[in-house]
Design a protein around this motif. Structure first.
Motif, PDB file in Angstrom:
ATOM      1  N   ARG A 135       0.535  -1.185   0.275  1.00 25.74           N
ATOM      2  CA  ARG A 135       0.024  -0.074   0.229  1.00 25.74           C
ATOM      3  C   ARG A 135       0.455   1.530  -0.125  1.00 25.74           C
ATOM      4  NH1 ARG A 135      -2.267   3.091   3.888  1.00 25.74           N
ATOM      5  NH2 ARG A 135      -3.933   3.964   3.644  1.00 25.74           N
ATOM      6  N   GLY A 136       0.238   2.015  -0.499  1.00 28.22           N
ATOM      7  CA  GLY A 136       0.741   3.663  -0.902  1.00 28.22           C
ATOM      8  C   GLY A 136       2.567   3.229  -1.324  1.00 28.22           C
ATOM      9  N   GLU A 137       2.541   2.283  -2.112  1.00 25.94           N
ATOM     10  CA  GLU A 137       4.145   2.360  -3.352  1.00 25.94           C
ATOM     11  C   GLU A 137       3.785   2.314  -4.534  1.00 25.94           C
ATOM     12  OE1 GLU A 137       7.551  -1.642  -3.643  1.00 25.94           O
ATOM     13  OE2 GLU A 137       4.933  -2.028  -2.960  1.00 25.94           O
ATOM     14  N   ILE A 138       5.345   2.584  -5.078  1.00 23.55           N
ATOM     15  CA  ILE A 138       4.913   3.789  -6.736  1.00 23.55           C
ATOM     16  C   ILE A 138       5.722   2.521  -6.571  1.00 23.55           C
ATOM     17  CG2 ILE A 138       6.122   5.280  -8.206  1.00 23.55           C
ATOM     18  CD1 ILE A 138       5.824   7.211  -6.687  1.00 23.55           C
ATOM     19  N   ILE A 185      -6.368   2.600  -5.419  1.00 26.27           N
ATOM     20  CA  ILE A 185      -4.928   1.802  -6.793  1.00 26.27           C
ATOM     21  C   ILE A 185      -5.216   2.163  -7.988  1.00 26.27           C
ATOM     22  CG2 ILE A 185      -3.678  -0.414  -7.918  1.00 26.27           C
ATOM     23  CD1 ILE A 185      -5.263  -1.747  -5.637  1.00 26.27           C
ATOM     24  N   VAL A 186      -3.989   2.844  -8.183  1.00 25.86           N
ATOM     25  CA  VAL A 186      -3.930   3.642  -9.944  1.00 25.86           C
ATOM     26  C   VAL A 186      -2.939   2.866 -10.463  1.00 25.86           C
ATOM     27  CG1 VAL A 186      -4.098   5.811 -10.618  1.00 25.86           C
ATOM     28  CG2 VAL A 186      -4.766   6.137  -8.359  1.00 25.86           C
ATOM     29  N   LEU A 211       0.564  11.930  -3.602  1.00 28.80           N
ATOM     30  CA  LEU A 211      -0.630  10.386  -4.199  1.00 28.80           C
ATOM     31  C   LEU A 211      -0.389   9.381  -3.439  1.00 28.80           C
ATOM     32  CD1 LEU A 211      -2.133  10.159  -7.508  1.00 28.80           C
ATOM     33  CD2 LEU A 211      -3.525  11.227  -5.913  1.00 28.80           C
ATOM     34  N   ALA A 212       1.702   8.864  -3.470  1.00 25.19           N
ATOM     35  CA  ALA A 212       1.736   7.928  -2.659  1.00 25.19           C
ATOM     36  C   ALA A 212       1.806   7.955  -1.648  1.00 25.19           C
ATOM     37  CB  ALA A 212       2.938   7.109  -3.060  1.00 25.19           C
ATOM     38  N   ASP A 213       1.968   9.323  -0.838  1.00 25.69           N
ATOM     39  CA  ASP A 213       1.793   9.706   0.466  1.00 25.69           C
ATOM     40  C   ASP A 213       1.073  10.104   1.041  1.00 25.69           C
ATOM     41  OD1 ASP A 213       5.024  10.362   0.264  1.00 25.69           O
ATOM     42  OD2 ASP A 213       4.469  12.857  -0.365  1.00 25.69           O
ATOM     43  N   GLU A 214      -0.044   8.944   0.428  1.00 29.63           N
ATOM     44  CA  GLU A 214      -1.748   9.801   1.126  1.00 29.63           C
ATOM     45  C   GLU A 214      -2.227   7.972   1.276  1.00 29.63           C
ATOM     46  OE1 GLU A 214      -4.075  12.416  -1.730  1.00 29.63           O
ATOM     47  OE2 GLU A 214      -2.457  13.866  -1.516  1.00 29.63           O
TER      48      GLU A 214
END
Lengths: 308, 393
Positions: free
Chosen positions: A28-31, A155-156, A180-183
């Motif tokens: 989660r929150g990973e790029i 998820i995007v 976005l990832a930080d959120e």
């Protein structure tokens, strides 16, 4: 629980295996970057993860939903943006936002809140009534991203999201992705721009449908540990390349702009050594030094290794 | 997410796109009217003002009367009086006249006495359609004239009146004539046999078919090309909601456009609207749904707008024009081709439309046509959605 969990995912089209036994997971929150040349199987993988294409075998769980079992359930939990910034060009900025809001079933109040957010994020305030077709590529890209995250998906998926966009807009786009990832939003992005891949927390290198390597940028660069890279600047780079390739300690060479990178078979060979030999071969060398491997060095190494 | 809500979102979006795309809107609304004007005036099988030359070798009052009957009918226009039979070839060859009426010497005498007599009508047959029509006009004019002579002759016999020149010829007066068998044709619904009346229903079918098939196919394939189709497929919008939202606007435009043609035809071509408007709207709607089905089916096959347009033309334009009974009567086609016409929805629509507009009859007279249209609509939509569903995910 991981945002994306892929186990032995395989997709065949007739005799052709587009995606071959792919396994990885994204937190989660990973790029998470998907790196590979055209036709490597990146888009096929994304299409399977988005519930658009059924896997031939293997499983993929996206946002807690098994893609093979409930493709429609997946679609509600994801956002998707393609390299074509698929907006309706004949509609205005506002009308595009309204349409995607309707598609994802946003209520009036939520739609207005999200509209304000998207306009702010994309820097399109004051251009609500502008026809999308007349926007510059950078704006269209940010509007497409905004429409993809209108319904606040956890998820995007971004399929080569920066094609045809100027460097400044690209930089701005990646800032948005970082936010976005930080959120806590999980991002899976495919690209063949190697400099962009450096923005990713982790990268999977895909080659011919298979996972060639996976890890952080630093981890991937470790793949070249023990094989120093020498960057040579010379008056005639092509002649330098030929001369280097004739040397036994050089594993291979590749052109990087006007410089030549030579991968050495083992550490220890001093660059000064090479200069002398190059000059003997009649190549005028202006500089020759050991450099840190770039992601491109790693990528070329991986792809060439699997090709031979 | 409710199906209706996504369908509305797609429909509103489509309407906005159509509204923005002036060219398409123009094509959908005004090209039908343009077609109507062009075809309505040009596709006219009636023949008027046929150029007629006369070779009157009799020069009697009877012969002048016959020529006058030709000219006064409105079908013929007198372009010259010939004096010698050698001139006949000349005027036909130079296309100065399409037909030459030759009245032989002694015609007046024979006519007055009720003796069988002949006139000759020479027709240029280089255009078979025109020639056939001209021949029919000539025959009916001569028949009418002949009936008058016969009546006059009979009256004279009955009253025993002396009749000048005809007297000599009445030698066979005592002989009883057999009653002649004559057909008295009476054409219903279109008594003047105006071909426009017959053609307009065909035009409505043709135009409705063309616009709705082409616009549906193109609008969906355009989304494929632009990538927006893929974007929607990634969203929770299902194929049903997408198709409903996508086609409803074109259905509405098609209906408005078709009713506009009916109205315009009433205005310009005196099309009678004898039947029920409800039935008319229902039939057009049924036909349009089938047409949308074809458009949809095409969009599942074609990947580019160009290909879609070509398939749409081939599958809707040609059959509707050639095989629906619009221009060529189905009954006069070869049997094999007649079988093919059963696959052309416009065939059924035309019968229903003519029944409603020209005859003003009720549902009992043409319900099988509507059933056929319903079957077509269901089959086409079913097939299209099956293919679309398979492509969707």
């Amino acid at each position: 629980m991981n945002a994306i969990e892929v186990r032995q995912l395989t997709r065949r089209f007739g005799d052709f295996t587009a995606v071959d036994d792919l396994s990885f997971s994204v937190g989660r929150g990973e790029i998470f970057g998907f790196l590979g040349s055209n036709g490597a199987g990146k888009s096929t993988t994304i299409r399977m993860l988005c519930g658009l294409l059924r896997p031939s075998s293997g499983t993929a769980v996206v946002g807690g939903v098994d893609v093979g079992a409930d493709p429609e359930g997946v679609k509600r939990r994801i956002g998707y943006m393609s390299q074509r910034f698929s907006l309706y060009e004949a509609l205005t900025v506002d009308q595009n936002i309204t349409f995607f809001g309707g598609v994802y079933g946003l209520g009036r109040e939520r739609l207005e809140a999200r509209r304000a957010f998207v306009l702010e994020m994309a820097g399109l305030r004051g251009r609500e009534k502008t026809l999308t077709r007349t926007l510059s590529a950078g704006w269209r890209q940010r509007l497409a991203l905004g429409c993809a995250i209108l319904h606040e998906p956890p998820i995007v998926f971004l399929d080569e999201p920066t094609g045809g966009v100027d460097p400044l807009s690209r930089r701005r786009f990646w800032l948005l992705i970082d936010q976005l990832a930080d959120e806590g939003i999980t991002i899976l992005v495919t690209t063949h721009y190697l400099d962009e891949a450096e923005h990713c927390h982790r990268i999977a290198v895909i080659d011919a449908g298979r996972l060639a390597a996976m890890g952080t940028v630093a981890e991937l660069k470790q793949l070249l540990a023990g094989r120093p890279i020498v960057e040579v600047r010379a008056g005639e780079p092509v002649a330098a390349m030929r001369a280097l390739e004739a040397m036994p300690e050089v594993e291979k060479t590749s052109m990087f702009g006007t410089t030549v990178h030579a991968v050495l078979r083992a550490a220890g060979a001093a660059p000064g050594h090479l200069v002398g030999r190059l000059q003997e071969a009649g190549v005028a060398v202006s500089s020759c030094e050991v450099v840190e491997p770039s992601l491109e060095d790693v990528f070329l190494d991986l792809v060439e290794r699997s090709a031979s | 997410m409710s199906l209706a809500r996504s369908a509305v979102a797609v429909g509103v979006k489509e309407m906005r796109q159509i509204g923005r795309d002036r060219r398409t809107l123009l094509i959908l609304l005004f090209v039908p009217a343009f077609f109507l004007l062009v075809y309505g005036y040009a596709l006219n099988f009636d023949i008027r003002n046929v150029r007629l030359a006369v070779l009157d070798q009799d020069r009697s009052s009877a012969s002048r009367e016959l020529v006058a009957a030709f000219v006064n009918s409105g079908y013929f226009q007198l372009v010259g009086n010939l004096t010698a039979s050698g001139e006949v070839n000349d005027v036909i060859d130079h296309d100065e006249a399409r037909a030459v009426l030759v009245v032989p010497a002694g015609f007046g005498d024979d006519a007055a006495t009720g003796r069988p007599t002949r006139v000759q009508l020479i027709i240029n047959g280089d255009n078979a359609n025109t020639a056939t029509t001209v021949m029919a006009y000539g025959q009916s004019l001569v028949a009418a004239q002949s009936a008058r002579y016969e009546m006059q002759a009979r009256l004279r016999r009955v009253s025993g009146q002396p009749t000048g020149v005809g007297e000599v010829a009445t030698s066979g007066a005592g002989r009883a004539r057999p009653p002649s068998l004559t057909v008295e044709p009476r054409v219903w619904y279109n008594p003047e046999l105006r071909s426009t009346l017959f053609l307009v229903p065909g035009l409505i079918a043709y135009i409705a078919m063309l616009t709705s098939v082409v616009s549906t196919a193109l609008s969906i394939v355009r989304e494929k090309e632009a990538g927006t189709m893929e974007q929607i497929r990634m969203s929770p919008v299902g194929p049903v909601a997408y198709v409903v939202g996508k086609t409803l606007p074109y259905f509405a435009i098609g209906l408005v456009s078709a009713l506009g043609i009916v109205w315009l035809s009433m205005l310009l071509f005196d099309l009678p609207m004898r039947g029920s408007w409800t039935l008319l709207v229902a039939s057009i709607a049924l036909f349009l749904v089938g047409a949308l089905g074809i458009g949809l089916l095409i969009s599942t096959v074609a990947e580019t707008q160009q290909v879609a347009f070509q398939i749409a033309l081939l599958s809707s334009y040609l059959p509707t024009l050639m095989l629906s009974g619009f221009i060529f009567p189905i009954a006069s086609m070869p049997v094999a081709l007649q079988q093919v016409t059963y696959l052309v929805p416009a065939r059924y629509f035309l019968v229903a439309l003519r029944a409603i507009v020209l005859k003003g009859v009720g549902l009992t007279a043409f319900w099988p046509q509507l059933v056929a249209l319903a079957v077509f609509a269901a089959a086409l939509l079913g097939l299209a959605s099956l293919r679309l569903r398979r492509q969707w995910a």
